[in-house]
Scaffold this active site. Structure first.
Site, PDB file in Angstrom:
ATOM      1  N   TYR A 201     -12.685  12.482  72.702  1.00 24.43           N
ATOM      2  CA  TYR A 201     -12.546  13.547  73.714  1.00 24.43           C
ATOM      3  C   TYR A 201     -14.090  13.015  74.816  1.00 24.43           C
ATOM      4  CZ  TYR A 201     -15.518  17.381  72.437  1.00 24.43           C
ATOM      5  OH  TYR A 201     -16.224  18.289  71.557  1.00 24.43           O
ATOM      6  N   GLU A 202     -13.919  13.447  76.050  1.00 21.18           N
ATOM      7  CA  GLU A 202     -14.327  12.837  77.401  1.00 21.18           C
ATOM      8  C   GLU A 202     -14.486  11.578  77.489  1.00 21.18           C
ATOM      9  OE1 GLU A 202     -15.161  15.727  78.859  1.00 21.18           O
ATOM     10  OE2 GLU A 202     -14.667  16.569  76.988  1.00 21.18           O
TER      11      GLU A 202
END
Lengths: 605, 605
Positions: free
Chosen positions: A440-441
């Site tokens: 994620y990110e």
């Protein structure tokens, strides 16, 4: 069984002895008053909160998980109370502007705080973890009116925030997103669309939730240049009148490998009321303020996980008796077995963990100082150069430290052996929880492309070379025997990196695909330049301060030795792969030879 | 969503074109009749069983898990039925002696079978997976009477088997175990003690369970030289009279990270009736027949997991549209995004997976031929040399292929991104299931020590050098351009490995701890010699057979290219670490410098 001791001594070593953070901070008027005493008080209190409040909730959160029923999300036992304690202690306000109720302390202290929060409870930490990015994004891009209304609530932690980016067909590629925003006469917009993977999209620990949502205005160009950012609260703030429920609902939560305590929500926006943040169609740039903060935060989380994994590896390795040591002390001659810490294989695993995490800690605190400088230094040039360097280093931190969080947790499981695979010991939860941080990110592959293409190739390597120059000037200082070897190794890796990246930039002009093919190697190679530099400085610092605490500084010197002997050699592999790829593309073989080879080979049989 | 296509073409490539297995087998009288047709029939049927029966039960097993209540273990829905189908089809009997009801086929076919079983359902595969080691152990060490009574039941699969080794204080170090065996007047023994981590210790899929148990006789010497092996059935076989329940009970099962469908049992032996297998106090040697079979099997499982992870990575990468390719074909100019398989970062992950798993497949099938030769070749010298080479290669297979099973599964998760972290897609289960393979049947660190100390240092490198000689003689054959480069790279890594291992052997005499410190590097370095050799042979074979199926053989050549360009460079890192370690121990620095450095640094702060 599972323990966490805030690593205060090492944190202080990095903040004070290595970085001399207060000196850098004191050059910034906003932080003129920040001294070492204040910093260590904050660090100690943060450590107490993490180890006393959050750690005991970690297994509970995994076991119970967040639950969903009919649009309502229930968080695990104790999560809401811990969050209230967190806010009451003023932690969300730590590094925020006093104008909005913040304490005006530097972000480097937030990094220390979040390292320890992430170490003790990654799932819980995701709730407040998004606050700071939301704050930064609104602080920089929102209208005065929105700032006035929302920032105090965010700074106090009374309202939590989310990042509503992903849709089922738009993950890494936000240009594909379809949510729509229709402007209304009163200046608001009606937002419609479905978002997925929204951490904390719904929860029962704050009375309101502030969604930052990407959507398209009616006149939006296609792709990523037609995305705008909106603020969409769960409850519409009334001016003295009762708050009204907005038409945004949670339609379900995911069953995941880990971070069970953090609800990963599907959100439906159904003509929900929102307001534009920043300029129309420039939402991605605004959202990237939040995204960059999140990338740093997830790297910090990796350091925390690697630390707690190391501590529990060490505790078990000292206590578990299996096999006799190759070289036994006479005192143990009659024992049936020795602690497994005496076995070189276990020592290697422990030292891998320790070297990476202490290196990571140096890197993230150093970068947090860049962040403080970029935001608050009075000199525009200094701000700008700190910002560019932070942009260069962010993908390295995100990628290498999340990788190491996961590998460190996995190495802890390995040291615990069969017992590590059992849920009750708490080790395997860290392997599961940490795995998402590599995704994620922005996946770690996207970090590599970001570094290689947007941060190195795009400016012809200028910002990178400024960093390399600084590393070389540190390395060229005169030193005695042992440390001179480290300095030489540091110079060597810098010189080879300079040459490799300059070749990559050259090849990119004629074969644009090539830098993409070796982006991960490029990222790790540049990362090692930074690590070699920091370990050299750590060794210098440990030598200079040796007599103040010989055991601690001997350990630091031994860890530096370990970095140069066992970890830095990864660069040999990286350079060989880069070299092979450049040679192939430069040789008589067809353009982008490897791309062709790969596309031949990826056919199923 | 989760798919598995038996990789028949690649299996055939390895069995037939690369290894010419039938030729090797036909030189063994027991396998004089085994031809390619027979082998492909078996392989196809095995693939059908795995993909049609086992794959659909994989998620069920994870979700339901094995359950325990009051001494009784219930396996997940469908597991028992699948096992009955497995036995009815005669799979347990495949490579067993016809004297006991076996089909007398070679073990290489068992390797193919178990690769596919492990790929589709690792938890289920643990039930029959232990049968073959138990068979081999009893076949070689049990009395005629025991063989007569038990082997037919094991060969048919009617009774399953367990390995009862571990106790809470004796895991890697079996010398510490405390279970006791008291001889009785009738020639049996009464076994007492508690065992943990016993896979399939209790279950509801076979009417009887045969426990192979390590325990100490009253006159046993201390440590590992005082351990004997016993056979302890759950139900005592009566001679025509009803069977009686033995006093061995399951006291609980573990909650684990993965392989939920396989019950990991705590077993209590309470004066249970058993019989000695093999000689008193020599139980560890007998058990190692089973252990070595298990180590090969778990390596094979790693190949299977890497294959299924690759297949599902590939399927998703071809279907998921995100971002535009760096170099787009004109035909896609108007599309908003391209399949992620067009992105070099994803291509790299896919090719890493593919290269390791196809290399692993070559290595495990080649080693299975060594096993068949070691067991059945008429020439004692040939048997002995095959056995020594198999012993050398076993820890490499166990360590490198379980590592790759886990990393391959993790790379699949990476390609699936956020969707891979969600339980429903089936990817994350493979990450969890595969993680234990790096631990059980001897941790991967123990494999490294086994190779480095017991297989290389102990015989002065002789067996290793014979293998390296053979690799060099393959590499020195004349070849044209591209393949000549691979041959040269192979020779280079062999020469450097020869030098490194010879230095390690030398240093071991004065600094015995040093080979332990770099055991993992040594293992991976020797492993790369084998992989370089097999990829060279694969490239030769693909070139020779090119026109029979150009796309398949082009892909094979491209994968070989990938091995040499991107994977083999790991040896640069390994050699540098080995070199640094040897230099440190040889220099003026104190003996075993790194051991000291490490023991300084592992102190907590």
């Amino acid at each position: 069984m599972f323990t966490y001791q805030p690593p205060l001594k090492d944190i202080q070593f990095v903040l004070t002895a290595l970085l001399n953070a207060s000196k850098t901070l004191n050059a910034i008027p906003a932080f003129a008053e920040v001294d070492n005493d204040l910093m260590s008080q904050v660090v100690e209190q943060a450590g107490r909160f993490a180890s006393e409040i959050l750690l005991p909730l970690n297994a509970v959160g995994d076991r119970e998980g967040a639950r969903f029923h009919d649009g309502v999300v229930t968080t695990p036992t104790g999560f809401a109370t811990a969050y209230k304690q967190f806010c009451d202690a003023g932690w969300p306000a730590l590094a925020r502007d006093p104008q909005y109720g913040g304490q005006g302390l530097p972000q480097i202290l937030d990094s220390v705080l979040y390292e320890m929060l992430g170490a003790t409870n990654t799932a819980w930490t995701m709730f407040p973890g998004l606050l700071h990015g939301a704050y930064a994004c609104l602080y920089q891009h929102a209208s005065a009116e929105i700032k006035e209304r929302y920032l105090p609530e965010i700074v106090s932690g009374r309202w939590l925030a989310t990042m509503c980016l992903t849709e089922s067909n738009a993950g890494s590629d936000l240009g594909l997103l379809r949510s729509k925003a229709v402007p209304q006469a009163d200046g608001s917009c009606k937002i419609s669309g479905n978002k997925i993977f929204i951490s904390g999209g719904e929860q029962d620990i704050t009375e309101n939730i502030v969604h930052l949502v990407l959507a398209r205005l009616p006149d939006a160009p296609k792709g990523s240049k037609g995305i705008s950012l909106f603020i969409v609260p769960k409850f519409l703030p009334g001016d003295g009148t009762p708050e009204t429920r907005n038409t945004v609902t949670c339609t379900g939560i995911e069953h995941k490998m880990g971070i069970h305590g953090s609800p990963t929500c599907s959100m439906q926006f159904d003509d929900a009321t929102g307001w534009l943040v920043g300029e129309p169609h420039r939402g991605l740039a605004a959202m990237f303020v939040m995204m960059n903060a999140a990338r740093l935060a997830v790297g910090v989380n990796g350091v925390g996980i690697a630390e707690v994994a190391y501590q529990n590896s060490l505790a078990y390795a000292q206590e578990r008796l299996q096999m006799r040591a190759v070289e036994r002390p006479a005192s143990r001659k009659n024992e049936a077995a020795d602690p497994i810490i005496t076995h070189p294989a276990v020592q290697r695993l422990l030292m891998n963990q320790r070297t990476w995490l202490e290196g990571g800690r140096m890197l993230v605190y150093w970068s947090a100082l860049l962040l403080d400088t970029a935001h608050h230094h009075p000199e525009p040039r200094t701000r700008k150069s700190a910002e560019a360097r932070l942009a260069l280093i962010t993908p390295i931190i995100k990628s290498m430290m999340t990788e190491q969080g996961f590998q460190g947790a996995s190495q802890a499981l390995q040291i615990w052996g069969g017992h590590g695979y059992i849920a009750e010991t708490g080790i395997e939860q860290y392997v599961r929880d940490s795995r998402i941080t590599m995704v994620y990110e922005g996946t770690n592959e996207i970090q590599a492309v970001d570094l290689s293409l947007r941060k190195i190739v795009s400016d012809g390597g200028q910002c990178l070379n400024e960093l390399l120059n600084e590393i070389e000037s540190t390395a060229s200082l005169p030193r005695e025997a042992a440390l001179a070897g480290y300095a030489q190794a540091t110079q060597e890796v810098v010189q080879r990196t300079r040459k490799a990246t300059s070749n990559i930039i050259k090849v990119a002009a004629s074969h644009p695909v090539v830098p993409y093919q070796i982006a991960t190697e490029t990222l790790r190679l540049v990362g090692h330049c930074a690590f070699a530099w920091l370990w050299l400085r750590a060794a210098d610092t440990a030598q200079a301060n040796h007599d103040k605490d010989p055991p601690f500084h001997d350990a630091k010197l031994a860890t530096a030795e370990y970095y140069y002997s066992f970890i830095l050699p990864e660069t040999e592999q990286l350079l060989r792969v880069i070299d092979n790829t450049l040679k192939n593309s430069a040789s008589g073989k067809p353009t982008a030879f490897l791309a062709k080879a790969i596309s031949d080979a990826i056919r199923p049989d």
